[in-house]
Design an enzyme around this catalytic site. Sequence first.
Site, mmCIF file in Angstrom:
data_model
loop_
_atom_site.group_PDB
_atom_site.id
_atom_site.type_symbol
_atom_site.label_atom_id
_atom_site.label_comp_id
_atom_site.label_asym_id
_atom_site.label_seq_id
_atom_site.Cartn_x
_atom_site.Cartn_y
_atom_site.Cartn_z
ATOM 1 N N GLU A 136 -7.637 18.776 48.990
ATOM 2 C CA GLU A 136 -6.270 18.561 49.377
ATOM 3 C C GLU A 136 -6.102 18.312 50.652
ATOM 4 O OE1 GLU A 136 -3.987 18.810 47.227
ATOM 5 O OE2 GLU A 136 -5.393 19.656 45.496
ATOM 6 N N ASP A 204 -11.935 12.862 46.322
ATOM 7 C CA ASP A 204 -13.342 13.330 45.927
ATOM 8 C C ASP A 204 -14.166 12.824 46.795
ATOM 9 O OD1 ASP A 204 -12.042 14.535 43.776
ATOM 10 O OD2 ASP A 204 -12.743 12.989 42.321
#
Length: 484
Positions: A136, A204
């Site tokens: 995040e 990611d």
Amino acid sequence: MNLPKKAFIAFTCFLIPIIGNTQSIDSNKNQLPEIGVVASDTLTIDKELLIGDAMMRQLRGQAPIIHDPVINEYIQDLGNRLVIEADNAKFPFSFFMLNNPTINAFAFFGGHIGIHSGLITQAGSESELASVFAHEVAHVTQRHLARASQAQKRGAPLQIASLIGGILLAMANPEAGIAAISAGNAGAAQSRINYTRSMEQEADNIGISMLARAGFDPAGAPAFFSKLAQQSRGQSNQLEFLRTHPVPENRISETRARAATYGTRNVPESLNFHLVKSRIIARYEGNPLRNINYFGYQVQEKKYIFREAAMYGLALSYFESEQYASAAQILTELLSNDTENLFYLDAMTDVLIAQQNPEAAVEMLTPLWRFKPQNQVLALNLANAMIKAEQYPQAIQILRDLLLVDPEQFLSYSLLIDAYIATGQKRQMYRASAERFGLLLAYPKAIDELQFAYNETGMDFLEKQRIKARIEQFRNEMETLERL
């Protein structure tokens, strides 16, 4: 500090998928001002901060945010360990938790990152939890929401009002919020999906790198994704995270391959991670009797990673069932081996207050607070104990000092209001109440409270001028939102 439980509310995971043509929804309190100007081609950092601040204030009024100083301290510390390793961090990050048992996390403008309590209770290790935080954080540092806003504008104008409306819609009903973004032609919808997938891949990659630099195990990311994928095969209703964070097999293999480039990491288990898990279970999940049995079984059968965490959960469960003597006995043992542990000190403060002995809590906390006066756990617990012990001037001073460091410390205003009411200081009470309403984006109510404070000033001309100036500031903030 012992806080009241709040009702669960569904919330969305990551907010990018909500940028479609959603309609704003009405709220019967703390209504946002109408913001009708479309986003510019380049969303400036200043504008992003303003929008993020408005959204955070709205969430405080409508979402079940957990205002728990111990949990807040833990997640903010964990997040900061990652942010310090992030590239392009242009502003301070704020981490907060919602009382919701689903596995979920989300990020939005201005460095605000929220997680559901279920994310912690379901994570197997601190590295797994940190992998979601890092993901995040990467969304924010790469300005994915701003980039998605710009991409959406190429096909259709994006209004900030509809963005916020979509977020609130998804809060009330995630499926409705996601269905709303499917409106429109299939080509536009596919474009948004592709754009989101590329962002997920970027988050990611950057997140795993950040995870490794911060000293966590990069394998926590594929381990977490694998766990979600395995659980999803059983169609678990706890996997709200998967609605906008799909986990196809290639994503698991890609994160596993990237994590492997950092080699094997033997990261020790974190006591604080297991303590916060126990705290969430005991305070916000299940019921006291069930939790006493749950933690009691762990202790008796030695089914734990840290005995201290199981004992702590048992103590909190005893407290919740009003078995204060049993809770005190466990906490006394824990504190004898770890005298400055904030988890234990917070719980013991609650027990002493419940036993009508707040003076003992004041005596316990004061030396530690003097050494760390800006620590929110120590300061808030000490102020709360002082209020219960009717030591109001000292409590008020501690809270005012804490607010100088963190003006958005919501719980401080609540305690300050209690202290002012107890001492009959109406003007100060109205002013503190106004600031609390401001943190909820309820500017009209905040202005009303300041008007009440103004009427209590008597002949104090300087104080009248201060109040009038603060009213003008609130009005200017409302106008700023309308011009966005």
